[in-house]
Design a protein around this motif. Sequence first.
Motif, PDB file in Angstrom:
ATOM      1  N   GLU A  43       0.835  -1.205   0.000  1.00 40.84           N
ATOM      2  CA  GLU A  43       0.000   0.000   0.000  1.00 40.84           C
ATOM      3  C   GLU A  43       0.865   1.249   0.000  1.00 40.84           C
ATOM      4  O   GLU A  43       0.583   2.210  -0.702  1.00 40.84           O
ATOM      5  N   ARG A  44       1.967   1.243   0.743  1.00 44.76           N
ATOM      6  CA  ARG A  44       2.883   2.386   0.755  1.00 44.76           C
ATOM      7  C   ARG A  44       3.466   2.611  -0.644  1.00 44.76           C
ATOM      8  O   ARG A  44       3.552   3.742  -1.121  1.00 44.76           O
ATOM      9  N   LEU A  45       3.829   1.523  -1.319  1.00 41.40           N
ATOM     10  CA  LEU A  45       4.450   1.619  -2.635  1.00 41.40           C
ATOM     11  C   LEU A  45       3.478   2.075  -3.723  1.00 41.40           C
ATOM     12  O   LEU A  45       3.866   2.767  -4.660  1.00 41.40           O
ATOM     13  N   TYR A  46       2.209   1.691  -3.608  1.00 37.79           N
ATOM     14  CA  TYR A  46       1.238   1.943  -4.670  1.00 37.79           C
ATOM     15  C   TYR A  46       0.066   2.826  -4.218  1.00 37.79           C
ATOM     16  O   TYR A  46      -0.947   2.894  -4.899  1.00 37.79           O
ATOM     17  N   HIS A  47       0.210   3.536  -3.111  1.00 42.29           N
ATOM     18  CA  HIS A  47      -0.915   4.280  -2.536  1.00 42.29           C
ATOM     19  C   HIS A  47      -1.461   5.368  -3.453  1.00 42.29           C
ATOM     20  O   HIS A  47      -2.627   5.705  -3.394  1.00 42.29           O
ATOM     21  N   ASP A  48      -0.637   5.917  -4.314  1.00 41.08           N
ATOM     22  CA  ASP A  48      -1.077   7.034  -5.155  1.00 41.08           C
ATOM     23  C   ASP A  48      -1.442   6.611  -6.582  1.00 41.08           C
ATOM     24  O   ASP A  48      -1.518   7.450  -7.478  1.00 41.08           O
ATOM     25  N   CYS A  49      -1.724   5.330  -6.792  1.00 39.30           N
ATOM     26  CA  CYS A  49      -1.976   4.817  -8.138  1.00 39.30           C
ATOM     27  C   CYS A  49      -3.456   4.572  -8.435  1.00 39.30           C
ATOM     28  O   CYS A  49      -3.792   4.102  -9.518  1.00 39.30           O
ATOM     29  N   GLY A  50      -4.328   4.849  -7.489  1.00 39.62           N
ATOM     30  CA  GLY A  50      -5.757   4.672  -7.729  1.00 39.62           C
ATOM     31  C   GLY A  50      -6.188   3.223  -7.856  1.00 39.62           C
ATOM     32  O   GLY A  50      -7.165   2.923  -8.553  1.00 39.62           O
ATOM     33  N   VAL A  51      -5.505   2.327  -7.178  1.00 41.15           N
ATOM     34  CA  VAL A  51      -5.823   0.899  -7.253  1.00 41.15           C
ATOM     35  C   VAL A  51      -7.264   0.670  -6.791  1.00 41.15           C
ATOM     36  O   VAL A  51      -7.655   1.099  -5.708  1.00 41.15           O
ATOM     37  N   ASN A  52      -8.036  -0.022  -7.651  1.00 44.01           N
ATOM     38  CA  ASN A  52      -9.390  -0.394  -7.241  1.00 44.01           C
ATOM     39  C   ASN A  52      -9.672  -1.885  -7.435  1.00 44.01           C
ATOM     40  O   ASN A  52     -10.777  -2.345  -7.212  1.00 44.01           O
ATOM     41  N   LYS A  53      -8.647  -2.644  -7.847  1.00 41.02           N
ATOM     42  CA  LYS A  53      -8.736  -4.106  -7.948  1.00 41.02           C
ATOM     43  C   LYS A  53      -7.363  -4.699  -7.699  1.00 41.02           C
ATOM     44  O   LYS A  53      -6.351  -4.191  -8.173  1.00 41.02           O
ATOM     45  N   ILE A  54      -7.364  -5.790  -6.963  1.00 40.87           N
ATOM     46  CA  ILE A  54      -6.168  -6.611  -6.801  1.00 40.87           C
ATOM     47  C   ILE A  54      -6.417  -7.872  -7.609  1.00 40.87           C
ATOM     48  O   ILE A  54      -7.505  -8.445  -7.570  1.00 40.87           O
ATOM     49  N   LEU A  55      -5.401  -8.319  -8.357  1.00 41.38           N
ATOM     50  CA  LEU A  55      -5.504  -9.534  -9.165  1.00 41.38           C
ATOM     51  C   LEU A  55      -4.364 -10.465  -8.810  1.00 41.38           C
ATOM     52  O   LEU A  55      -3.214 -10.027  -8.674  1.00 41.38           O
ATOM     53  N   THR A  56      -4.676 -11.745  -8.650  1.00 35.21           N
ATOM     54  CA  THR A  56      -3.656 -12.766  -8.428  1.00 35.21           C
ATOM     55  C   THR A  56      -4.074 -14.029  -9.155  1.00 35.21           C
ATOM     56  O   THR A  56      -5.104 -14.061  -9.826  1.00 35.21           O
ATOM     57  N   ILE A  57      -3.262 -15.060  -9.002  1.00 33.66           N
ATOM     58  CA  ILE A  57      -3.538 -16.339  -9.647  1.00 33.66           C
ATOM     59  C   ILE A  57      -3.770 -17.394  -8.573  1.00 33.66           C
ATOM     60  O   ILE A  57      -3.162 -17.338  -7.496  1.00 33.66           O
TER      61      ILE A  57
END
Length: 190
Positions: A43-57
């Motif tokens: 979250e610290r690394l990507y907090h300013d990217c507007g993430v609204n979905k997490i994707l994994t496998i």
Amino acid sequence: MQLLEERIRRDGVVRDGDVLKVDSFLNHQMDVVFFSELAKEFERLYHDCGVNKILTIEASGIGIACITAQTFGCPLVFAKKNKTLNIAGDVWTSKVHSYTHRRVYDIIVSKDFLGPNDRVLVIDDFLANGAALTGLIELVEQSGATLVGCGICIEKAFQPGGDMLRSKGIRVESLARVKSMSVENGIAFC
């Protein structure tokens, strides 16, 4: 991330064939309290990217991806390795070669859960050759969503996946980067 490197040194086991077993805390038995610290770092690394979905496998990355999604306050979508009866309708699909299972999987995500309005952070437990991430990135591209980057717990930096993805302009943030490892000499971090 020093906290993760210390945990790998303490509880990780190096096996022949470039295998790092961290199943006592990361991908079999899951230390969810520890996961929350890793998720805070993503979250610290990507907090300013507007993430609204997490994707994994499916399956090993689901635990850390779930806690990361909770930290971001957004849904987690995981790509399934088999189409099941409860996935109705159209799907995004890609092929992934699994190093550990020594087979090729068709991975799928319902078109209902990934689309052009999404800003996606891909989360996974390991990055080695980059096959799983490449497949997930293809799903993001097919859907018209925006890939903001990839968050990896452990990158085997001596294998080509991270360099290959970064050379394509993909943001990859790994919490621990293993420079080398062997049964005899243990683990060295970048």
